[in-house]
Scaffold this active site. Sequence first.
Site, PDB file in Angstrom:
ATOM      1  N   PHE A 119     -17.853  34.618  -3.737  1.00  0.00           N
ATOM      2  CA  PHE A 119     -17.188  33.643  -4.598  1.00  0.00           C
ATOM      3  C   PHE A 119     -17.135  32.336  -3.818  1.00  0.00           C
ATOM      4  O   PHE A 119     -16.459  32.236  -2.794  1.00  0.00           O
ATOM      5  CB  PHE A 119     -15.763  34.090  -4.949  1.00  0.00           C
ATOM      6  CG  PHE A 119     -15.012  33.088  -5.807  1.00  0.00           C
ATOM      7  CD1 PHE A 119     -14.788  33.335  -7.148  1.00  0.00           C
ATOM      8  CD2 PHE A 119     -14.541  31.895  -5.266  1.00  0.00           C
ATOM      9  CE1 PHE A 119     -14.100  32.411  -7.942  1.00  0.00           C
ATOM     10  CE2 PHE A 119     -13.857  30.966  -6.045  1.00  0.00           C
ATOM     11  CZ  PHE A 119     -13.640  31.227  -7.385  1.00  0.00           C
ATOM     12  N   GLU A 120     -17.858  31.360  -4.266  1.00  0.00           N
ATOM     13  CA  GLU A 120     -17.779  30.030  -3.677  1.00  0.00           C
ATOM     14  C   GLU A 120     -18.121  29.006  -4.751  1.00  0.00           C
ATOM     15  O   GLU A 120     -18.938  29.262  -5.635  1.00  0.00           O
ATOM     16  CB  GLU A 120     -18.717  29.870  -2.472  1.00  0.00           C
ATOM     17  CG  GLU A 120     -20.188  29.968  -2.799  1.00  0.00           C
ATOM     18  CD  GLU A 120     -21.087  29.766  -1.574  1.00  0.00           C
ATOM     19  OE1 GLU A 120     -20.565  29.567  -0.462  1.00  0.00           O
ATOM     20  OE2 GLU A 120     -22.318  29.821  -1.743  1.00  0.00           O
TER      21      GLU A 120
END
Length: 328
Positions: free
Chosen positions: A136-137
Site C-alpha cells: 500500500f503506497e
Amino acid sequence: MQESGKKYGFTIAIKELVNTVPNLFRYTKAFIKKYNVELPDTWRFFSHKFDFYEGKNAESYVSVRGEKDLWKTVQDRVPMYHALEYMKQPGVDREQLDQYSIDKLVDHSNKKGIPLGNKDQFERSEFTLCHFWSNFEIARTDLFTSPEYRAYFNFLENSKGFYTERWGDAPIHSLAAGLFLNTSEIHYFRDIGYKHSTLGHCPHNSPNQLPYEEGPNYRHSYTAKEEKFWAAFDKPVEKDGVGTGCRCVCPTNSKSKDIENSGGSCIKDWAALLDDDQEGRFHFDLDVVEEQALKMYREYLKSHGGNGEGWVLSQDQIDELRENIIWH
C-alpha cells in the site's frame, strides 16, 4: 496529499529481512558518495550514524542508541578497563583485584554484552532495515520518473543486485524517499486499515466520523449480508483521542495483531523522527569520557572496600561527563 504538499504515503512500516538485502545499503551509500547527494531529514529513518564517537574504543560503541544507552555502555566497560590496567602493572598481586572487575573482563573477553553492529554497516553508518511496505503506497509518479530517482535506479541496476540478490521494490522505493524527500513530504495514513497476508494495520475508529454517503458511481458488489457486516463498523474509541480510523472492522483474534504494535514495526521510529523534542545528535572524545569514568570507578572502589559490585554512574557523575558532549 496534493493540497498538503505530500509526495509519498504509507500505512505500514516494518523491518526488512537483512539477508534479503545484504548489499543494498552499501550500494546506496556508494551512490550518495558518487553523486554528493545532500541528504534530507528523512534519511535518519533509514540510517544509524556512529561517526559522533572519537577515540581508541569507538568501535565498541557502534550500536549505541542515544544518550541513555551511551552511559550504560560506559558504565559496563569501565570495570574491564580497570582490570586490564591493573594487571599490566609490574609486580602487582593479581589476587588483590576485585572480583567484579575480573568478571567484567571475562564477560567482554567472551564477547558477552558487547554491542554488535548490524551486518549492513558501512562507513560507520548502518541500515536500520526500516522500510515502507509498498503493498500500500500512494506516491506522485514524478518521484519515480525524476532524474535523481532514475540515476539511483540505474546505479543499482548496474550493480546487478536485482538479479543476484532479488532486491524488492519496497526497500528501493523507501530508500529513494529517504534520499529525495523531506519528512514533511511523506504522510502516514494511520486512519486507513490495510491487510496483506499476515501483516495488517487496523486503527481504532475516530469519534469524529462524517456522515456516510454513497457516491453516485458506487456499485453494490457485496451481498446484502456482507453490506450489513461492513455497515456495523467498530465503535469509536474516544479515550485520549486515540481513535483515527474511518469505519474500520478490525479482527479480534490474536493472530491478527496490529503490526503498528509489534516488535517488527518501525512506526515508533517514524514518530520519534517527527517529534519536536527528539534527542539531538552529539559527538565527543570517548578517550576523555572513559578516563574520567575510570577515575570515578576507582574512587568507588576505595570507598567500598575494593568491591566494585553495585557501582553505577550517579546523575551528578553523568552530568559531569556530559560536559564533554558537543550537541548539534
